[in-house]
Design a protein around this motif. Structure first.
Motif, PDB file in Angstrom:
ATOM      1  N   VAL A  74       0.838  -1.205   0.000  1.00 53.50           N
ATOM      2  CA  VAL A  74       0.000   0.000   0.000  1.00 53.50           C
ATOM      3  C   VAL A  74       0.870   1.251   0.000  1.00 53.50           C
ATOM      4  O   VAL A  74       0.622   2.197  -0.762  1.00 53.50           O
ATOM      5  CB  VAL A  74      -0.965  -0.009   1.209  1.00 53.50           C
ATOM      6  N   LEU A  75       1.898   1.265   0.835  1.00 51.50           N
ATOM      7  CA  LEU A  75       2.799   2.424   0.884  1.00 51.50           C
ATOM      8  C   LEU A  75       3.519   2.634  -0.448  1.00 51.50           C
ATOM      9  O   LEU A  75       3.662   3.771  -0.914  1.00 51.50           O
ATOM     10  CB  LEU A  75       3.811   2.269   2.018  1.00 51.50           C
ATOM     11  N   GLU A  76       3.940   1.542  -1.065  1.00 50.38           N
ATOM     12  CA  GLU A  76       4.608   1.633  -2.372  1.00 50.38           C
ATOM     13  C   GLU A  76       3.671   2.229  -3.419  1.00 50.38           C
ATOM     14  O   GLU A  76       4.058   3.081  -4.206  1.00 50.38           O
ATOM     15  CB  GLU A  76       5.067   0.235  -2.797  1.00 50.38           C
ATOM     16  N   ARG A  77       2.417   1.789  -3.399  1.00 51.80           N
ATOM     17  CA  ARG A  77       1.427   2.310  -4.356  1.00 51.80           C
ATOM     18  C   ARG A  77       1.170   3.799  -4.116  1.00 51.80           C
ATOM     19  O   ARG A  77       1.069   4.590  -5.049  1.00 51.80           O
ATOM     20  CB  ARG A  77       0.133   1.511  -4.231  1.00 51.80           C
ATOM     21  N   LEU A  78       1.079   4.196  -2.866  1.00 52.51           N
ATOM     22  CA  LEU A  78       0.868   5.613  -2.544  1.00 52.51           C
ATOM     23  C   LEU A  78       2.045   6.467  -2.992  1.00 52.51           C
ATOM     24  O   LEU A  78       1.860   7.576  -3.498  1.00 52.51           O
ATOM     25  CB  LEU A  78       0.615   5.781  -1.043  1.00 52.51           C
ATOM     26  N   ARG A  79       3.258   5.949  -2.814  1.00 49.58           N
ATOM     27  CA  ARG A  79       4.449   6.671  -3.291  1.00 49.58           C
ATOM     28  C   ARG A  79       4.422   6.793  -4.809  1.00 49.58           C
ATOM     29  O   ARG A  79       4.764   7.836  -5.366  1.00 49.58           O
ATOM     30  CB  ARG A  79       5.727   5.958  -2.847  1.00 49.58           C
ATOM     31  N   GLY A  80       4.022   5.729  -5.507  1.00 46.40           N
ATOM     32  CA  GLY A  80       3.938   5.733  -6.961  1.00 46.40           C
ATOM     33  C   GLY A  80       2.950   6.757  -7.485  1.00 46.40           C
ATOM     34  O   GLY A  80       3.100   7.285  -8.594  1.00 46.40           O
ATOM     35  N   LEU A  81       1.918   7.059  -6.708  1.00 41.34           N
ATOM     36  CA  LEU A  81       0.913   8.055  -7.083  1.00 41.34           C
ATOM     37  C   LEU A  81       1.266   9.446  -6.551  1.00 41.34           C
ATOM     38  O   LEU A  81       0.449  10.366  -6.625  1.00 41.34           O
ATOM     39  CB  LEU A  81      -0.467   7.631  -6.560  1.00 41.34           C
ATOM     40  N   ASP A  82       2.458   9.580  -5.990  1.00 43.32           N
ATOM     41  CA  ASP A  82       2.920  10.838  -5.376  1.00 43.32           C
ATOM     42  C   ASP A  82       2.004  11.326  -4.257  1.00 43.32           C
ATOM     43  O   ASP A  82       1.836  12.527  -4.040  1.00 43.32           O
ATOM     44  CB  ASP A  82       3.087  11.938  -6.439  1.00 43.32           C
TER      45      ASP A  82
END
Length: 85
Positions: A22-30
């Protein structure tokens, strides 16, 4: 449903992996920046907790008022007669 999902994650030891995804996905979406400063609005949180506590107290009071004899007949109080038992 959500509690069952959470229980299955914990049962299989996947809670940390899921959090990281989830954190990785949030980082990917800035939406989440690495090394960013974490901010909490503690006043807002405290007010929300206070409201929930008050609602819980009101609910308990209403429940007890609706059922005057919760402790059993030995603890009942009759108007004009005092305690019974």
């Amino acid at each position: 449903m959500l509690s069952l999902f959470r229980s299955r994650l914990i049962e299989h030891g996947l809670e940390q992996t899921t959090l990281e995804l989830v954190l990785e996905r949030l980082r990917g979406l800035d939406l989440l920046k690495a090394g960013g400063r974490q901010r909490t609005d503690s006043t807002h949180v405290l007010a929300a907790v206070r409201t929930l506590n008050r609602m819980e107290f009101v609910g308990e009071t209403a429940g007890r008022a609706g059922s005057p004899v919760r402790r059993g007949p030995d603890m009942a109080v009759r108007p004009g007669h005092g305690r019974v038992g």
